[in-house]
Design a protein around this motif. Structure first.
Motif: not given
Length: 365
Positions: A177, A180, A208, A210-211, A213, A215, A278
């Motif tokens: 994260k 990113t 997911d 997003a976990e 970082g 899209d 997702y």
């Protein structure tokens, strides 16, 4: 007008590099394994031979130009090149550097960071590391600086002024994260709205993006969780007998040294795969047989044919058009030229251009 964008994954290992000369043999390329492959049983399609035995050398940019012309004529709208970065040490970078410098071919492209350790997989020694990945925020900054000239190229695939960048195994980076965030900040400093980051969903699934970082995720086909039916299990008594003989050493069985599956059953299982909660780009492959690369523990799909591939593509094209807005209708195909995995849209002497024709028919509305 269709907004679907079929993107073919592209392997650049068709030219010599000093590292492969040292690790394998002088002059080693992907073709080395491909040429040595053999058929193990009746109905096993090996070796895969390119049309006119064109074992090309990707150090010549004109090869890529011809490939792009062929790909576009059958509806492929971009190549996704594997990119190999090991703390600033690059591997197989020459075709990308040639393409960037020449401004040719006029073919949209994006990059996928293949961020695994480089091991002796091809001779069965998966745990012997030849070059290892090391991660740090300092290296992440150097990496994004290296990538920026590619992102700024007018051919580079972007969504809403966001360069599309894929990462093969996000879970291996201990501070993904932070990486990113740094990458996105640097992209904005360079004049982009952001990056469009896609994690390849291969080893660690149902996460997911997003976990980490990211899209979106990209399905990597073949998906190990949806292999389909084992071929020899259709004759269960014979299967058990061969298994016993294999385990006791009386007679080794190729069916027990490798995973041999039905392509048709795998296609059906992936078509009926449950939706992800997702953003998840779909992927298909025309055929698969990595026995050219692996002495044992190969994965082989039998019964692949252009009509089945067309059926699969037609389903995924419909799904992608319905699921995604116009600017995000990406459909990935694995692969343009994974010859060592028996996984290529590029024409061979067995099928010619039939898989490309099936792709073109499958993406038609």
């Amino acid at each position: 007008m269709s907004h679907l964008k079929p993107i073919a994954i592209y392997l650049p290992q068709y030219h010599t590099i000093p590292e492969n000369d040292e690790w394998w043999q002088k002059g080693f390329t992907e073709w080395t394994n491909v040429k040595k492959s053999k058929s193990y049983f009746a109905g096993h399609y090996q070796p895969h031979v390119p049309v006119n035995k064109d074992y090309y050398d990707l150090s010549d940019n004109s090869v890529l130009e011809k490939q792009a012309e062929l790909a576009k004529s059958y509806g492929i709208e971009g190549f996704c090149f594997y990119h190999y970065w090991f703390s600033g040490h690059l591997l197989l970078e020459k075709p990308l550097h040639n393409m960037l410098a020449a401004g040719k071919p006029d073919m949209p492209f994006c990059l996928c960071w293949a961020n695994e350790n480089w091991t002796r997989t091809w001779d069965g020694q998966d745990k012997q590391v030849l070059i290892e990945q090391h991660y740090s925020i300092e290296d992440d900054k150097k990496h994004i600086d290296y990538l920026m000239p590619f992102f700024k190229d007018e051919r580079y695939i972007k969504i809403d002024n966001k360069p599309v960048f894929l990462m093969y195994r996000t879970e291996l980076h201990p501070d993904i994260k932070a990486a990113t965030k740094l990458w996105r900040d640097e992209a904005k400093k360079a004049g982009f709205d952001d990056l469009y980051l896609i994690r390849v969903e291969n080893h660690l699934k149902n996460i997911d993006p997003a976990e980490h970082g990211f899209d979106a995720a990209m399905e990597f086909a073949p998906d190990s969780g949806f292999k389909g039916k084992k071929v020899q299990k259709n004759n269960y008594p014979k299967y058990l007998l061969h298994k016993l003989m294999h385990k006791t050493g009386i007679k080794k069985s190729v069916h027990h040294e490798n995973g041999i599956y039905s392509y048709a059953s795998m296609v059906n299982s992936l078509i009926n795969k449950a939706e992800r909660p997702y953003k998840y780009f779909r992927c298909a492959f025309p055929s698969w047989d990595n026995s050219a690369r692996r002495k044992i523990h190969a994965t082989i799909y039998l019964g692949s044919e252009p009509k089945l591939f067309e059926k699969w593509i037609r389903h995924l094209a419909k799904h992608t058009r319905e699921k995604f807005p116009e600017q995000e209708q990406l459909l990935f195909i694995n692969a343009w030229n994974e010859w060592g995995e028996g996984c290529h849209l590029e024409p061979d002497e067995e099928w010619g251009t039939q898989y490309l024709e099936a792709l073109k028919k499958g993406i038609e509305e």
